[in-house]
Design a protein around this motif. Structure first.
Motif, PDB file in Angstrom:
ATOM      1  N   PHE A  99      40.996  47.424  48.275  1.00  0.00           N
ATOM      2  CA  PHE A  99      42.166  46.663  48.703  1.00  0.00           C
ATOM      3  C   PHE A  99      42.627  45.711  47.593  1.00  0.00           C
ATOM      4  O   PHE A  99      43.834  45.583  47.338  1.00  0.00           O
ATOM      5  N   GLY A 100      41.681  45.058  46.930  1.00  0.00           N
ATOM      6  CA  GLY A 100      42.038  44.149  45.839  1.00  0.00           C
ATOM      7  C   GLY A 100      42.723  44.877  44.693  1.00  0.00           C
ATOM      8  O   GLY A 100      43.692  44.373  44.109  1.00  0.00           O
ATOM      9  N   ALA A 103      46.271  45.833  45.949  1.00  0.00           N
ATOM     10  CA  ALA A 103      47.110  44.632  46.082  1.00  0.00           C
ATOM     11  C   ALA A 103      47.483  44.069  44.719  1.00  0.00           C
ATOM     12  O   ALA A 103      48.647  43.682  44.488  1.00  0.00           O
ATOM     13  N   LEU A 106      50.099  46.386  43.070  1.00  0.00           N
ATOM     14  CA  LEU A 106      51.419  46.243  43.684  1.00  0.00           C
ATOM     15  C   LEU A 106      52.069  44.915  43.305  1.00  0.00           C
ATOM     16  O   LEU A 106      53.266  44.867  42.997  1.00  0.00           O
ATOM     17  N   LEU A 107      51.289  43.838  43.310  1.00  0.00           N
ATOM     18  CA  LEU A 107      51.834  42.539  42.916  1.00  0.00           C
ATOM     19  C   LEU A 107      52.311  42.564  41.470  1.00  0.00           C
ATOM     20  O   LEU A 107      53.392  42.042  41.146  1.00  0.00           O
ATOM     21  N   ILE A 174      44.214  36.379  42.931  1.00  0.00           N
ATOM     22  CA  ILE A 174      45.031  37.568  42.705  1.00  0.00           C
ATOM     23  C   ILE A 174      46.364  37.223  42.057  1.00  0.00           C
ATOM     24  O   ILE A 174      46.925  38.021  41.304  1.00  0.00           O
ATOM     25  N   ASP A 261      43.277  37.835  51.025  1.00  0.00           N
ATOM     26  CA  ASP A 261      44.302  37.576  52.030  1.00  0.00           C
ATOM     27  C   ASP A 261      45.160  36.367  51.680  1.00  0.00           C
ATOM     28  O   ASP A 261      45.960  35.907  52.497  1.00  0.00           O
ATOM     29  N   THR A 267      38.905  36.788  44.414  1.00  0.00           N
ATOM     30  CA  THR A 267      38.534  38.096  44.943  1.00  0.00           C
ATOM     31  C   THR A 267      37.993  38.946  43.805  1.00  0.00           C
ATOM     32  O   THR A 267      37.673  38.437  42.725  1.00  0.00           O
TER      33      THR A 267
END
Length: 319
Positions: A99-100, A103, A106-107, A174, A261, A267
């Motif tokens: 997930f990290g 994410a 995408l960021l 992140i 999150d 993370t």
């Protein structure tokens, strides 16, 4: 006796025969050497290609076979969907890192792609030649800066800046990693997008202007859509670098196995978790196999992106 035309030299029949035989022998020898060199070069090229393919498949096989051993003690559901990563307690949930990684990528793309397209449009459509010649080499130089330099600047400059802006003690996370990766992939995406826009035929622009379009309308509705294959090519290469980046991310993301999150929550991602834990892991252990599986996942993602790039290469703009 016989006189050879245009030479002024007179040969006997025997001498002329030997001369012609010698010339034909030299020609045949040269032709044989060229044929040998061509065959040798072809064999060398094929052998090199086969060697590269063998290395690639060997790496995939090693990573895959070792990674699959994880599922002897860990279920697929636990590995891919559990957020509990505590190897000391035999808990190997990799969802946090997967997930990290997604994410963070995408960021990075959300920030970098619009900026890159704006920079590329500015370079190709709006700047004079002398400024283009000055800025393009700068972007090329930024591509070659080692990632550890970006990570060091992010750790010493960006994180304190984020802490002062937010008024908290947390700056790594992140968001910091996304900003650092944006700076890293921005030159790559910008330069490839710039080349794609330059490759759009001038007649497209002329036709748009002839219909009464403004420069802004021509760029948005004609030039960028015509260069979309090249822009997608640039985006995929940028994503590949963002996903595979390690050192810069390790230095600013916090390296904590918890779900990302929040933007300022430390993370970890697949690459950072591998590089932080692999030196201290016993080889013949589930922990080690799980790290191999993470590496295999990264390899598969990279291969998918390479295939996508190859598919897009044949869809460029035709004049």
């Amino acid at each position: 006796m016989m006189e050879v035309p245009n030479s002024g030299t007179v040969y006997s029949g025997h001498e002329l025969g030997r001369s012609l035989e010698s010339s034909s022998g030299k020609a045949f020898g040269r032709k044989a050497r060229l044929s040998f060199y061509n065959r040798a070069f072809k064999i060398a090229c094929i052998a090199s290609a086969v060697f590269v393919c063998l290395i690639l498949f060997s790496i995939l096989l090693l990573m895959g076979r070792t990674g699959v051993l994880t599922f002897e003690t860990v279920s697929l559901k636990t590995f891919f969907f559990s957020t509990d990563w505590v190897p000391e307690n035999e808990q190997y949930g990799a969802f946090v890192f997967i997930f990290g990684t997604v994410a963070l990528t995408l960021l990075t793309m959300v920030i970098s792609v619009p900026l890159s397209v704006i920079i590329a449009v500015f370079l190709s459509e709006m700047t004079p030649s002398w400024l283009k010649n000055a800025l393009r080499p700068v972007l090329d130089l930024l591509v070659g800066i080692p990632s550890v330099v970006y990570g060091f600047l992010g750790m010493t400059v960006l994180i304190p800046m984020l802490r002062s802006l937010t008024g908290t003690n947390l700056g790594d996370g992140i968001l910091a990693a996304g900003i650092v990766l944006t700076i890293m992939v921005l030159p790559t995406i910008s330069r490839i997008t710039d080349d794609s826009i330059v490759a759009v035929p001038k007649k497209y622009r002329d036709a748009s202007y002839a219909l009464g379009s403004t420069r802004f309308q021509t760029i948005i509705r004609v030039v960028i859509p015509a260069a979309k294959s090249g822009i997608m090519y640039a985006v995929i290469l940028g994503m590949a670098r963002a996903i595979g980046e390690t050192m810069a991310v390790v230095m600013v993301i916090g390296n904590t196995p918890q779900l990302a999150d929040a933007l300022f929550k430390p993370t970890s991602v697949l690459t950072s978790n591998i590089v932080m834990q692999i030196p201290n892991v016993p080889f013949d252990s589930t922990w080690n196999y799980a790290l191999y599986m993470m590496g295999f996942i990264l390899l598969v993602i990279s291969l998918i992106m390479i295939v996508a790039v190859r598919l897009l290469q044949g869809k460029g703009v035709k004049s």
